[in-house]
Design an enzyme around this catalytic site. Structure first.
Site, PDB file in Angstrom:
ATOM      1  N   CYS A   1      32.525  -6.107  65.919  1.00  0.00           N
ATOM      2  CA  CYS A   1      33.181  -5.524  67.085  1.00  0.00           C
ATOM      3  C   CYS A   1      32.960  -6.513  68.217  1.00  0.00           C
ATOM      4  CB  CYS A   1      32.619  -4.154  67.465  1.00  0.00           C
ATOM      5  SG  CYS A   1      33.305  -3.558  69.030  1.00  0.00           S
TER       6      CYS A   1
ATOM      7  N   CYS B   1      32.354  -4.440  71.854  1.00  0.00           N
ATOM      8  CA  CYS B   1      31.045  -3.856  72.161  1.00  0.00           C
ATOM      9  C   CYS B   1      30.277  -3.645  70.856  1.00  0.00           C
ATOM     10  CB  CYS B   1      31.169  -2.567  72.972  1.00  0.00           C
ATOM     11  SG  CYS B   1      32.351  -1.375  72.341  1.00  0.00           S
ATOM     12  N   SER B   2      30.400  -2.472  70.246  1.00  0.00           N
ATOM     13  CA  SER B   2      29.599  -2.198  69.055  1.00  0.00           C
ATOM     14  C   SER B   2      30.238  -1.088  68.238  1.00  0.00           C
ATOM     15  CB  SER B   2      28.183  -1.805  69.474  1.00  0.00           C
ATOM     16  OG  SER B   2      28.255  -0.829  70.513  1.00  0.00           O
ATOM     17  N   CYS B   3      31.568  -1.025  68.212  1.00  0.00           N
ATOM     18  CA  CYS B   3      32.264   0.003  67.440  1.00  0.00           C
ATOM     19  C   CYS B   3      31.880  -0.146  65.961  1.00  0.00           C
ATOM     20  CB  CYS B   3      33.774  -0.133  67.617  1.00  0.00           C
ATOM     21  SG  CYS B   3      34.288   0.128  69.332  1.00  0.00           S
TER      22      CYS B   3
END
Lengths: 101, 202
Positions: free
Chosen positions: B106, B109-111
């Site tokens: 991702c 961000c941090s999906c």
């Protein structure tokens, strides 16, 4: 089968994460809005990801300010009250906001 | 300097104090319920994890009709196994082949697909991985100990807030007759992100 490893290094990280999920479920913001806000907060983060939840908390404060759910001043003031409550609480007892006096 | 004062004094980490402040504000405004917060923490700290994804992969290895469904509509196939919830609303399964290796990042961000993999490991959230996975995937994989033949192509999938990916690694050799549970035990978290391969049976 082993339980999953705990993804949080400290209780506050879990709290910040869970509040975000709860607020999204309540409809305060979309996950797309959240991802964009988190992305902004992650600019300049440590390359190894060690300050990820510090960035996460900053993003949560930012989106709550944007949605007028709180203000930075309100968070600052209440964080100081929590700190005062901690100082006024004998070790080993639960820290309660009322202890701030 | 007397040292006994601080021994009896509580001091909150500044992040802890700010988090408590937020929770107090949001609870007073009726925006969050502390019991619901605790339930969410319990779910993600203790219940949801990569074992869910491993069961999906094992079933795909063992059941061609399921694999086909997974390829066509991963969201439905995965929710049929009971793995539903936040950040799993729109899933896509990407299958490794002899000539193609998939990996997931991702960059924003941090999906990450929480219902099947739990919350992401630290390295997945790190700026280093997020920026380099797309630019130099082969070098990143090598750092994970995974060196692919030059003839194997690498496809990097960039997750979004709307769409999450699950890598379906290839079934290891010499696993004929394995039960689904035995197959699932071979599936690592990294193999489902694409930064690793399944274990090979001993």
């Amino acid at each position: 089968m082993n339980p999953p490893e705990n993804p949080f290094d400290a209780p506050w990280q879990a709290q910040a994460f869970a509040m975000t999920v709860a607020l999204h479920q309540a409809g305060l913001f979309t996950w797309t809005e959240w991802a964009a806000t988190l992305n902004k907060a992650l600019q300049g983060a440590a390359p190894d990801g060690s300050d990820y939840y510090t960035c996460w908390l900053r993003a949560l404060e930012a989106i709550l300010t944007e949605k007028t759910a709180t203000t930075p001043a309100e968070v600052d003031a209440l964080a100081q009250r929590w700190q005062a409550a901690a100082h006024a609480t004998p070790h080993g007892q639960p820290i309660l906001l009322e202890n701030a006096g | 300097m007397p040292h006994d004062h601080h021994d009896h004094d509580n001091h909150l980490d500044p992040m802890e104090a700010r988090t408590r402040a937020l929770e107090t504000i949001l609870t007073r405004k009726g925006l969050v319920d502390p019991a619901a917060i605790d339930a969410i923490i319990e779910t993600y700290a203790e219940k949801v994890g990569p074992r869910n994804g491993a069961q999906v992969v094992a079933r795909a290895w063992d059941d061609p009709a399921f694999a086909e469904w997974l390829a066509r509509d991963a969201t439905a196939a995965i929710s049929d196994m009971g793995f539903t919830g936040r950040q799993g609303e729109h899933m896509q399964a990407v299958f490794n082949t002899d000539t193609l290796h998939n990996m997931v990042v991702c960059t924003l961000c941090s999906c990450y697909p929480w219902p099947v993999l739990g919350l992401p490991p630290v390295w997945y959230k790190s700026p280093a991985y997020r920026s380099r996975a797309v630019i130099e995937p082969r070098a990143v994989l090598a750092e994970f100990g995974l060196t692919l033949p030059e003839s194997t192509g690498i496809r990097v999938w960039d997750s979004t807030a709307e769409l999450r990916y699950l890598v379906i690694p290839q079934r290891p050799a010499n696993t004929d007759g394995f039960t689904r549970d035995a197959l699932a035990d071979l599936v690592t978290r990294e193999s489902m992100i694409g930064t690793g391969l399944p274990r090979v049976p001993a």
